[in-house]
Design a protein around this motif. Sequence first.
Motif, PDB file in Angstrom:
ATOM      1  N   ALA A 169       1.689 -11.768  13.220  1.00  0.00           N
ATOM      2  CA  ALA A 169       1.046 -10.521  13.645  1.00  0.00           C
ATOM      3  C   ALA A 169       0.208 -10.066  12.453  1.00  0.00           C
ATOM      4  CB  ALA A 169       2.081  -9.461  14.017  1.00  0.00           C
ATOM      5  N   SER A 170      -1.090 -10.142  12.582  1.00  0.00           N
ATOM      6  CA  SER A 170      -1.947  -9.908  11.416  1.00  0.00           C
ATOM      7  C   SER A 170      -1.825  -8.489  10.883  1.00  0.00           C
ATOM      8  CB  SER A 170      -3.407 -10.228  11.750  1.00  0.00           C
ATOM      9  OG  SER A 170      -3.881  -9.397  12.799  1.00  0.00           O
ATOM     10  N   GLY A 171      -1.466  -7.528  11.755  1.00  0.00           N
ATOM     11  CA  GLY A 171      -1.257  -6.170  11.286  1.00  0.00           C
ATOM     12  C   GLY A 171      -0.085  -6.091  10.321  1.00  0.00           C
ATOM     13  N   CYS A 172       0.993  -6.803  10.653  1.00  0.00           N
ATOM     14  CA  CYS A 172       2.142  -6.857   9.746  1.00  0.00           C
ATOM     15  C   CYS A 172       1.764  -7.577   8.462  1.00  0.00           C
ATOM     16  CB  CYS A 172       3.311  -7.572  10.418  1.00  0.00           C
ATOM     17  SG  CYS A 172       3.950  -6.732  11.877  1.00  0.00           S
ATOM     18  N   GLY A 173       1.049  -8.686   8.585  1.00  0.00           N
ATOM     19  CA  GLY A 173       0.658  -9.446   7.403  1.00  0.00           C
ATOM     20  C   GLY A 173      -0.177  -8.631   6.437  1.00  0.00           C
ATOM     21  N   ALA A 174      -1.117  -7.871   6.968  1.00  0.00           N
ATOM     22  CA  ALA A 174      -1.970  -7.044   6.109  1.00  0.00           C
ATOM     23  C   ALA A 174      -1.151  -6.011   5.357  1.00  0.00           C
ATOM     24  CB  ALA A 174      -3.051  -6.361   6.943  1.00  0.00           C
ATOM     25  N   THR A 175      -0.122  -5.465   6.025  1.00  0.00           N
ATOM     26  CA  THR A 175       0.723  -4.460   5.374  1.00  0.00           C
ATOM     27  C   THR A 175       1.636  -5.089   4.336  1.00  0.00           C
ATOM     28  OG1 THR A 175       0.685  -3.085   7.369  1.00  0.00           O
ATOM     29  CG2 THR A 175       2.432  -2.649   5.777  1.00  0.00           C
ATOM     30  N   VAL A 176       2.281  -6.208   4.681  1.00  0.00           N
ATOM     31  CA  VAL A 176       3.197  -6.856   3.732  1.00  0.00           C
ATOM     32  C   VAL A 176       2.443  -7.289   2.475  1.00  0.00           C
ATOM     33  CG1 VAL A 176       4.762  -8.802   3.368  1.00  0.00           C
ATOM     34  CG2 VAL A 176       4.805  -7.564   5.540  1.00  0.00           C
ATOM     35  N   LYS A 177       1.192  -7.697   2.628  1.00  0.00           N
ATOM     36  CA  LYS A 177       0.402  -8.083   1.460  1.00  0.00           C
ATOM     37  C   LYS A 177       0.024  -6.887   0.589  1.00  0.00           C
ATOM     38  CE  LYS A 177      -1.399 -12.424   3.318  1.00  0.00           C
ATOM     39  NZ  LYS A 177      -2.593 -13.227   3.690  1.00  0.00           N
ATOM     40  N   GLU A 178       0.334  -5.661   1.060  1.00  0.00           N
ATOM     41  CA  GLU A 178       0.120  -4.447   0.268  1.00  0.00           C
ATOM     42  C   GLU A 178       1.413  -3.967  -0.389  1.00  0.00           C
ATOM     43  OE1 GLU A 178      -2.692  -2.328  -0.283  1.00  0.00           O
ATOM     44  OE2 GLU A 178      -3.826  -4.078   0.365  1.00  0.00           O
ATOM     45  N   TYR A 179       2.525  -4.677  -0.191  1.00  0.00           N
ATOM     46  CA  TYR A 179       3.806  -4.199  -0.710  1.00  0.00           C
ATOM     47  C   TYR A 179       3.772  -3.969  -2.224  1.00  0.00           C
ATOM     48  CZ  TYR A 179       6.650  -4.877   3.557  1.00  0.00           C
ATOM     49  OH  TYR A 179       7.199  -4.776   4.812  1.00  0.00           O
ATOM     50  N   ALA A 180       3.158  -4.871  -2.954  1.00  0.00           N
ATOM     51  CA  ALA A 180       3.135  -4.725  -4.423  1.00  0.00           C
ATOM     52  C   ALA A 180       2.396  -3.452  -4.814  1.00  0.00           C
ATOM     53  CB  ALA A 180       2.485  -5.941  -5.069  1.00  0.00           C
ATOM     54  N   HIS A 181       1.328  -3.143  -4.113  1.00  0.00           N
ATOM     55  CA  HIS A 181       0.584  -1.912  -4.403  1.00  0.00           C
ATOM     56  C   HIS A 181       1.397  -0.683  -4.021  1.00  0.00           C
ATOM     57  CE1 HIS A 181      -2.762   0.880  -4.769  1.00  0.00           C
ATOM     58  NE2 HIS A 181      -2.457   1.328  -3.559  1.00  0.00           N
ATOM     59  N   LEU A 182       2.020  -0.727  -2.851  1.00  0.00           N
ATOM     60  CA  LEU A 182       2.757   0.435  -2.364  1.00  0.00           C
ATOM     61  C   LEU A 182       3.983   0.753  -3.211  1.00  0.00           C
ATOM     62  CD1 LEU A 182       2.481  -0.398   1.435  1.00  0.00           C
ATOM     63  CD2 LEU A 182       1.382   1.536   0.288  1.00  0.00           C
ATOM     64  N   LEU A 183       4.578  -0.271  -3.821  1.00  0.00           N
ATOM     65  CA  LEU A 183       5.783  -0.072  -4.625  1.00  0.00           C
ATOM     66  C   LEU A 183       5.511  -0.270  -6.122  1.00  0.00           C
ATOM     67  CD1 LEU A 183       8.466  -1.866  -2.403  1.00  0.00           C
ATOM     68  CD2 LEU A 183       8.073   0.597  -2.643  1.00  0.00           C
ATOM     69  N   ARG A 184       4.266  -0.131  -6.516  1.00  0.00           N
ATOM     70  CA  ARG A 184       3.904  -0.422  -7.905  1.00  0.00           C
ATOM     71  C   ARG A 184       4.566   0.511  -8.902  1.00  0.00           C
ATOM     72  NH1 ARG A 184       0.168   2.483  -5.361  1.00  0.00           N
ATOM     73  NH2 ARG A 184      -1.113   4.044  -6.418  1.00  0.00           N
ATOM     74  N   HIS A 185       4.983   1.708  -8.450  1.00  0.00           N
ATOM     75  CA  HIS A 185       5.615   2.663  -9.359  1.00  0.00           C
ATOM     76  C   HIS A 185       7.135   2.728  -9.168  1.00  0.00           C
ATOM     77  CE1 HIS A 185       1.678   3.952 -10.624  1.00  0.00           C
ATOM     78  NE2 HIS A 185       1.339   4.276  -9.382  1.00  0.00           N
ATOM     79  N   ASP A 186       7.682   1.791  -8.418  1.00  0.00           N
ATOM     80  CA  ASP A 186       9.121   1.749  -8.170  1.00  0.00           C
ATOM     81  C   ASP A 186       9.740   0.700  -9.088  1.00  0.00           C
ATOM     82  OD1 ASP A 186      11.707   1.230  -7.226  1.00  0.00           O
ATOM     83  OD2 ASP A 186      11.164   1.758  -5.172  1.00  0.00           O
ATOM     84  N   PRO A 187      10.429   1.106 -10.143  1.00  0.00           N
ATOM     85  CA  PRO A 187      10.932   0.122 -11.117  1.00  0.00           C
ATOM     86  C   PRO A 187      11.936  -0.852 -10.526  1.00  0.00           C
ATOM     87  CG  PRO A 187      11.830   2.322 -11.555  1.00  0.00           C
ATOM     88  CD  PRO A 187      10.756   2.491 -10.526  1.00  0.00           C
ATOM     89  N   ALA A 188      12.632  -0.445  -9.472  1.00  0.00           N
ATOM     90  CA  ALA A 188      13.634  -1.327  -8.881  1.00  0.00           C
ATOM     91  C   ALA A 188      13.022  -2.379  -7.959  1.00  0.00           C
ATOM     92  CB  ALA A 188      14.668  -0.502  -8.112  1.00  0.00           C
ATOM     93  N   TYR A 189      11.821  -2.112  -7.458  1.00  0.00           N
ATOM     94  CA  TYR A 189      11.252  -3.008  -6.451  1.00  0.00           C
ATOM     95  C   TYR A 189       9.879  -3.573  -6.791  1.00  0.00           C
ATOM     96  CZ  TYR A 189      14.901  -1.963  -3.048  1.00  0.00           C
ATOM     97  OH  TYR A 189      16.107  -1.872  -2.400  1.00  0.00           O
ATOM     98  N   ALA A 190       9.233  -3.082  -7.822  1.00  0.00           N
ATOM     99  CA  ALA A 190       7.849  -3.494  -8.102  1.00  0.00           C
ATOM    100  C   ALA A 190       7.729  -5.002  -8.291  1.00  0.00           C
ATOM    101  CB  ALA A 190       7.325  -2.753  -9.331  1.00  0.00           C
ATOM    102  N   GLU A 191       8.608  -5.586  -9.091  1.00  0.00           N
ATOM    103  CA  GLU A 191       8.514  -7.021  -9.357  1.00  0.00           C
ATOM    104  C   GLU A 191       8.888  -7.832  -8.116  1.00  0.00           C
ATOM    105  OE1 GLU A 191       7.535 -10.441 -10.780  1.00  0.00           O
ATOM    106  OE2 GLU A 191       7.162  -8.577 -11.867  1.00  0.00           O
ATOM    107  N   LYS A 192       9.896  -7.388  -7.397  1.00  0.00           N
ATOM    108  CA  LYS A 192      10.269  -8.075  -6.156  1.00  0.00           C
ATOM    109  C   LYS A 192       9.117  -8.028  -5.146  1.00  0.00           C
ATOM    110  CE  LYS A 192      15.297  -7.426  -6.328  1.00  0.00           C
ATOM    111  NZ  LYS A 192      16.482  -6.847  -5.638  1.00  0.00           N
ATOM    112  N   ALA A 193       8.465  -6.877  -5.063  1.00  0.00           N
ATOM    113  CA  ALA A 193       7.345  -6.734  -4.125  1.00  0.00           C
ATOM    114  C   ALA A 193       6.222  -7.691  -4.471  1.00  0.00           C
ATOM    115  CB  ALA A 193       6.843  -5.292  -4.126  1.00  0.00           C
ATOM    116  N   ARG A 194       5.955  -7.858  -5.764  1.00  0.00           N
ATOM    117  CA  ARG A 194       4.909  -8.815  -6.172  1.00  0.00           C
ATOM    118  C   ARG A 194       5.282 -10.239  -5.748  1.00  0.00           C
ATOM    119  NH1 ARG A 194       4.268  -5.181 -10.601  1.00  0.00           N
ATOM    120  NH2 ARG A 194       5.931  -6.165 -11.813  1.00  0.00           N
ATOM    121  N   ARG A 195       6.553 -10.569  -5.858  1.00  0.00           N
ATOM    122  CA  ARG A 195       7.009 -11.902  -5.443  1.00  0.00           C
ATOM    123  C   ARG A 195       6.859 -12.078  -3.934  1.00  0.00           C
ATOM    124  NH1 ARG A 195      11.413 -15.162  -7.253  1.00  0.00           N
ATOM    125  NH2 ARG A 195      11.159 -17.218  -6.259  1.00  0.00           N
ATOM    126  N   ILE A 196       7.193 -11.042  -3.183  1.00  0.00           N
ATOM    127  CA  ILE A 196       7.063 -11.103  -1.719  1.00  0.00           C
ATOM    128  C   ILE A 196       5.607 -11.310  -1.328  1.00  0.00           C
ATOM    129  CG2 ILE A 196       7.243  -9.742   0.410  1.00  0.00           C
ATOM    130  CD1 ILE A 196       9.949 -10.789  -0.614  1.00  0.00           C
TER     131      ILE A 196
END
Length: 408
Positions: A247-274
């Motif tokens: 579902a390209s809508g989901c894909g576009a959002t998941v590819k923004e995870y690193a940006h959306l969680l860039r200020h979350d110390p617990a998840y920023a690095e995991k989000a970049r990996r995702i």
Amino acid sequence: MQTNLAEFIRHTPDGAEADAILRKCVHCGFCTATCPTYQLLGDELDGPRGRIYLIKQMVEGAEVTRSTQTHLDRCLTCRNCETTCPSGVQYGRLVEIGRKITEEKVTRPFGQRLLRRVLASFVPNSALFTPAMRLGQHVRAFLPKKLRDKVPARQRPLEWPVAKHERKMLMLAGCVQPAMMPNVNIATARVLDALGVETIVAAEAGCCGAIRLHLGYNDEALDDIRANIDAWWPYVEQGVEAIVMNASGCGATVKEYAHLLRHDPAYAEKARRIVGLTRDISEILPEFEESLVAVTRRRAVHTVAFHPPCTLQHGQQLRGQVEHVLAALGIEVRLPADSHLCCGSAGTYSLTQPTLSYALRDQKLEKLQAQEPQVIVSANVGCIAHLQSGTSTPVAHWIELVEHMLYA
């Protein structure tokens, strides 16, 4: 574009991002030529350049009005303007900041608040959405047309592949797709199975976060995102090759995870990996082209019209892959003249802005049907359902077509 941020946003992450984006805009107006709502309404404030001016005024401290909110609401977030922009303005991120400000400063009419709260609570919650969709499909013939348009005919589910393979990929099932169009996920798994790849669905993964994010429920959207990362992380650590999106809508959002969680110390690095693992199915299949051609057989469908979702061609900047895969399998793919424009689905847009949404759908269908296709194909559940509601021509996900060539 020079800016002078107001105190309320000056020393915040949103302020820094808005300032950087606004300074890239050179007022050229190229974006208006490819904006669907500007083409329909002809109002500068219903095009990207006008909305950018409105957001600039907001972050500089001007009064935020209900009119401002309305113009931002009418934006489809199709991001066609980003593809057109010669200066690289990240309009999609800017408009989300603008919407966040309007939600904080403007009180919506009660009816709108209720609708948006219901959508944000109901649609991403599969425990609520799935039984409601099943009931709607059961009584679909008796529903009023406007409601029937939102309830696709029930699919007879294919069999999920049971073979185990050394190569493994995760797949996001999504929140609405399993109920509305379960065969999209199953067809994806069956195609990958035929190519020697096992598809894994993490049971705890749910909505990608897009629905709540675009409705302005940012904190809840971030909770959805963190829940998905938690669900996927054990498999990531075990070495899955990719996280597959169909579902390209989901894909576009998941590819923004690193940006959306860039200020979350617990998840920023995991989000970049995702984000690094996330790939649309159209990015994966070209690697298997020779094998795919060898195991597929020609079927009755040989001519399709393709509607590339905005989230695929503008959000993810993926163009040509679907056409290439289908052409390699002997299918003629015809693109309409306005293939760069939105069909009007845009997540919940067809419910919050139905007049504009259906006008765009009808324009899109006219161009698609002019290609005289046997089937219209797309790559996003929302686009497929929206287009199907306006035509008797079959509308399907292109991966279902590939699966049919393997097994039918």
